[in-house]
Motif scaffolding. Structure first.
Motif, short mmCIF file in Angstrom:
data_model
loop_
_atom_site.label_atom_id
_atom_site.label_comp_id
_atom_site.label_asym_id
_atom_site.label_seq_id
_atom_site.Cartn_x
_atom_site.Cartn_y
_atom_site.Cartn_z
N THR A 50 0.84 -1.19 0.00
CA THR A 50 0.00 0.00 0.00
C THR A 50 0.88 1.25 0.00
O THR A 50 2.10 1.17 0.17
N SER A 51 0.25 2.38 -0.19
CA SER A 51 1.00 3.64 -0.27
C SER A 51 0.03 4.80 -0.19
O SER A 51 -1.18 4.61 -0.03
N THR A 52 0.55 6.00 -0.36
CA THR A 52 -0.30 7.18 -0.39
C THR A 52 -1.35 7.07 -1.49
O THR A 52 -2.46 7.58 -1.34
N ALA A 53 -1.00 6.39 -2.58
CA ALA A 53 -1.95 6.21 -3.68
C ALA A 53 -3.20 5.47 -3.22
O ALA A 53 -4.31 5.76 -3.68
N GLY B 1 1.00 5.86 -12.47
CA GLY B 1 0.44 4.58 -12.08
C GLY B 1 -0.87 4.65 -11.35
O GLY B 1 -1.21 3.74 -10.60
N SER B 2 -1.64 5.71 -11.55
CA SER B 2 -2.95 5.81 -10.90
C SER B 2 -3.96 6.35 -11.88
O SER B 2 -3.60 6.94 -12.90
N GLY B 3 -5.23 6.19 -11.54
CA GLY B 3 -6.29 6.70 -12.38
C GLY B 3 -6.55 8.17 -12.11
O GLY B 3 -5.85 8.82 -11.33
N LEU C 115 -3.61 10.34 -18.55
CA LEU C 115 -3.80 9.00 -19.10
C LEU C 115 -3.40 7.98 -18.05
O LEU C 115 -2.22 7.85 -17.72
N ALA C 116 -4.38 7.29 -17.51
CA ALA C 116 -4.11 6.31 -16.47
C ALA C 116 -3.37 5.12 -17.04
O ALA C 116 -3.49 4.79 -18.22
#
Length: 326
Positions: free
Chosen positions: A93-96, A156-158, A185-186
Motif C-alpha cells: 500500500t502507499s499514499t496512492a 500509475g494511478s487513475g 492518461l491512467a
C-alpha cells in the motif's frame, strides 16, 4: 492443588510466551502487489519478502502476487471478497491507496482492512523523456498555462489518484486556470507509464523516484522536479526540486502494508512486530538508502489513525479541485 510463588511465576511466564507466539506464519506467505511488475507496489512486495526471509521472520520465501487493475481497486476487492480472513496475506500500500479511498473508488473503506506498518517514504517526481521538447519545469508549466490540453501526463494511478493529484497541485500553484483541461492518461502501473513517456506517446510522467530510478540511471528519463521540500542527499542531490524553482509543491509517498480486515488479533500483532523488526534492521535501512527511500515508520494503531486522517485531508483536497462534489 497448591503452587509455590515460583511455580505460579513460571506458569504465568509460559502463558505470556504462548500468547506472544500464538500465531506463526505458515509455509505459504504471499504479498499482493495490486499493480503490474516493475511498479512501486511490486517493489514493496519483493523487497519486504526478501528481507523477511533473510531475517527468518517467515519459514519460506514470500511469494509476490501481482493483481493490477483500477489503481489498486481490483486487489482491494479481492482481499475483501476472497481472502478477508487470510492471516498470511500482506498487501502493498502507499499514499496512492489513501487517495483512492478518499475518492470512494474502492469497494470499501479504510476501516475494512488492518493497517500494519509503513516502510519508508518516497518523493514524487515530474519527468519527461530524454528527448522531450521540455527541458525545464518552467517550460512545461508555461505550456500548461497557455494550452493545458497540449501537455499529457501519465502515472500509475487513475484520474484523481495520488500521481494525478500531484500534477493538479503543481498546476494550481502555477496558476493554471483550466485544471480539467490537463490530460491524464491512467496506466496499469509505474513501469508501463514510464514506457509510454519514453516512447513519446505521453509528454510527462508523474510518479515516484524509486519507481523511476532505473530509467534515470540509464538516462532514458529526465527529472524536471522532485516534489521534496529540499534537495535529497546522496546520488540524487543534483535533481532540482519544484520548491527551488518557485513552485511550493511537495508530494511524499509513504510505502507500507495492510492486511485483510478479518485476520486474527494474534496474526495482526505478529505482523506488526515483524514489520517493526524489519524496519529497524540494518538490512532494511541499507535497502532504503540504496533505493532512495526516506525514513518514515508508523505501525499498528498509530498507522491506522494516520491513514484515517490522510484520507480525510485528501477528500477535502479533491473537493477543492472539483473531483468531488462539495
Amino acid at each position: 492443588m497448591k503452587y509455590s510463588r515460583l511455580t505460579l511465576l513460571a506458569i504465568c511466564t509460559a502463558g505470556l510466551a504462548a500468547n506472544a507466539h500464538a500465531y506463526q506464519p505458515g509455509n505459504k506467505v504471499e504479498c499482493l502487489a495490486p499493480s503490474t511488475p516493475g511498479g512501486g507496489w511490486d517493489f514493496t512486495c519483493r523487497s519486504v519478502g526478501q528481507v523477511l526471509s533473510e531475517l527468518d521472520l517467515v519459514p519460506r520465501s514470500v511469494q509476490t502476487l501481482n493483481m493490477s487493475g483500477a489503481s489498486g481497486a481490483v486487489g482491494f476487492s479481492h482481499v475483501l471478497s476472497k481472502r478477508n480472513t487470510d492471516n498470511s496475506l500482506l498487501v502493498a500500500t502507499s499514499t496512492a491507496t489513501a487517495s483512492q479511498l478518499a475518492l470512494g473508488r474502492y469497494p470499501g473503506t479504510e476501516d475494512d482492512v488492518r493497517w500494519i506498518g509503513t516502510l519508508g517514504s518516497d518523493y514524487g517526481i515530474i519527468a519527461v523523456s530524454k528527448d522531450s521538447e521540455y527541458q525545464t519545469l518552467n517550460e512545461l508549466v508555461t505550456a500548461m498555462i497557455e494550452q493545458p490540453g497540449s501537455v499529457t501526463f501519465t502515472g500509475g494511478s487513475g484520474v484523481g489518484g495520488w500521481d494525478h493529484l500531484k500534477v493538479l497541485l503543481l498546476a494550481r500553484v502555477a496558476g493554471v486556470e483550466d485544471l480539467e483541461g490537463i490530460t491524464w492518461l491512467a496506466s496499469t502501473g509505474g513501469g508501463s507509464s514510464i514506457t509510454q513517456v519514453m516512447g513519446g506517446h505521453v509528454v510527462a510522467y508523474s510518479g515516484d523516484l524509486t519507481e523511476a530510478a532505473g530509467f534515470l540511471d540509464s538516462g532514458d528519463l529526465k527529472v524536471l522536479a522532485v516534489l521534496a521540500p529540499e534537495r535529497l542527499d546522496g546520488e540524487y542531490a543534483d535533481l532540482p526540486t519544484a520548491v527551488e524553482q518557485g513552485y511550493e509543491v511537495t508530494g511524499a509517498n509513504w510505502r507500507g502494508l495492510y492486511m485483510p480486515g478479518g485476520i486474527s488479533e494474534d496474526a495482526r500483532e505478529y505482523w506488526v512486530d515483524a514489520i517493526d523488526t524489519l524496519y529497524a534492521s540494518d538490512k532494511w535501512q541499507q535497502l532504503m538508502t540504496d533505493s532512495g527511500l526516506m525514513p518514515f515508520h508508523l505501525s499498528g494503531d498509530e498507522f491506522t489513525a494516520f491513514v484515517g486522517e490522510q484520507v480525510k485531508v485528501m477528500r477535502d483536497l479533491s473537493r477543492d479541485i472539483g473531483l468531488l462534489e462539495q
